[in-house]
Design a protein around this motif. Structure first.
Motif, PDB file in Angstrom:
ATOM      1  N   GLY A  19      43.717  72.255  69.525  1.00 34.33           N
ATOM      2  CA  GLY A  19      42.528  73.090  69.675  1.00 34.33           C
ATOM      3  C   GLY A  19      42.652  74.470  69.063  1.00 34.33           C
ATOM      4  O   GLY A  19      43.192  74.646  67.974  1.00 34.33           O
ATOM      5  N   TRP A  20      42.155  75.452  69.795  1.00 33.19           N
ATOM      6  CA  TRP A  20      42.066  76.811  69.271  1.00 33.19           C
ATOM      7  C   TRP A  20      43.438  77.418  68.996  1.00 33.19           C
ATOM      8  O   TRP A  20      43.582  78.221  68.070  1.00 33.19           O
ATOM      9  CB  TRP A  20      41.232  77.700  70.197  1.00 33.19           C
ATOM     10  N   LYS A  21      44.455  77.034  69.759  1.00 30.15           N
ATOM     11  CA  LYS A  21      45.801  77.570  69.504  1.00 30.15           C
ATOM     12  C   LYS A  21      46.319  77.065  68.159  1.00 30.15           C
ATOM     13  O   LYS A  21      46.896  77.829  67.384  1.00 30.15           O
ATOM     14  CB  LYS A  21      46.757  77.206  70.637  1.00 30.15           C
ATOM     15  N   VAL A  68      53.241  81.588  71.262  1.00 32.25           N
ATOM     16  CA  VAL A  68      52.134  80.899  71.908  1.00 32.25           C
ATOM     17  C   VAL A  68      52.333  81.029  73.416  1.00 32.25           C
ATOM     18  O   VAL A  68      53.304  80.525  73.971  1.00 32.25           O
ATOM     19  CB  VAL A  68      52.076  79.421  71.481  1.00 32.25           C
ATOM     20  N   LEU A  69      51.430  81.746  74.048  1.00 32.48           N
ATOM     21  CA  LEU A  69      51.485  81.997  75.486  1.00 32.48           C
ATOM     22  C   LEU A  69      50.514  81.061  76.203  1.00 32.48           C
ATOM     23  O   LEU A  69      49.761  80.322  75.562  1.00 32.48           O
ATOM     24  CB  LEU A  69      51.136  83.455  75.755  1.00 32.48           C
ATOM     25  N   LYS A  70      50.501  81.122  77.516  1.00 37.51           N
ATOM     26  CA  LYS A  70      49.636  80.229  78.289  1.00 37.51           C
ATOM     27  C   LYS A  70      48.164  80.392  77.919  1.00 37.51           C
ATOM     28  O   LYS A  70      47.455  79.412  77.707  1.00 37.51           O
ATOM     29  CB  LYS A  70      49.846  80.490  79.786  1.00 37.51           C
ATOM     30  N   ASN A  71      47.699  81.645  77.841  1.00 41.89           N
ATOM     31  CA  ASN A  71      46.275  81.901  77.593  1.00 41.89           C
ATOM     32  C   ASN A  71      46.005  82.681  76.316  1.00 41.89           C
ATOM     33  O   ASN A  71      44.905  83.202  76.131  1.00 41.89           O
ATOM     34  CB  ASN A  71      45.664  82.647  78.780  1.00 41.89           C
ATOM     35  N   ASP A 102      46.768  90.020  70.747  1.00 44.67           N
ATOM     36  CA  ASP A 102      46.547  88.786  71.489  1.00 44.67           C
ATOM     37  C   ASP A 102      45.230  88.165  71.051  1.00 44.67           C
ATOM     38  O   ASP A 102      44.197  88.825  71.066  1.00 44.67           O
ATOM     39  CB  ASP A 102      46.498  89.047  73.003  1.00 44.67           C
ATOM     40  N   PHE A 103      45.308  86.906  70.658  1.00 41.12           N
ATOM     41  CA  PHE A 103      44.124  86.120  70.333  1.00 41.12           C
ATOM     42  C   PHE A 103      43.904  85.159  71.488  1.00 41.12           C
ATOM     43  O   PHE A 103      44.842  84.474  71.905  1.00 41.12           O
ATOM     44  CB  PHE A 103      44.332  85.329  69.035  1.00 41.12           C
TER      45      PHE A 103
END
Length: 127
Positions: A19-21, A68-71, A102-103
């Motif tokens: 997805g977006w990540k 890549v973080l949780k949110n 942060d995105f």
């Protein structure tokens, strides 16, 4: 130990995302590579909690990395505190060394603006 190059390992990291990540990391990588044709890709910080490691980009020293973080997907500039102030920076603003962006889901990657930040980071490393 992996037989894959660092660039191939980054390909794998991106492929594991959804997805977006996935879209965000792929877009950031494209912007970084377009901004500096001499950039070198590396994978650092492999540990049990993140065995795939963290994608890094270097040119005469570390430029930036993506975590890549949780949110969020965080783009951190290794010497961001020495870079010209940018409205893009929205995290790690109190650090004496780094600055980050942060995105979150729904964020768009301004490839031109990211490219300008990469160029600034390259200039700082060239010192």
């Amino acid at each position: 130990m992996s037989d894959k190059t660092d660039s191939e390992q980054i390909d794998d990291i991106i492929a594991q995302l959804a997805g977006w990540k996935h879209e965000t990391v792929a877009s950031l990588r494209a912007a970084i590579r377009a901004a500096d044709p001499d950039v070198v890709e590396a994978v650092k910080y492999k540990k049990p909690s993140k065995p795939e490691g963290v994608p890094f980009w270097t040119h005469d020293g570390d430029l930036c990395f993506v975590d890549v973080l949780k949110n969020a997907v965080r783009l951190t500039f290794s010497k961001g505190a020495r870079m010209p102030q940018s409205d893009l920076f929205n995290t790690r603003l109190d650090s004496k060394v780094v600055r980050g962006i942060d995105f979150v889901e729904g964020s768009t990657v301004d490839r031109s603006a990211i490219g300008e930040l990469v160029a600034d980071a390259v200039r700082i490393n060239a010192g």
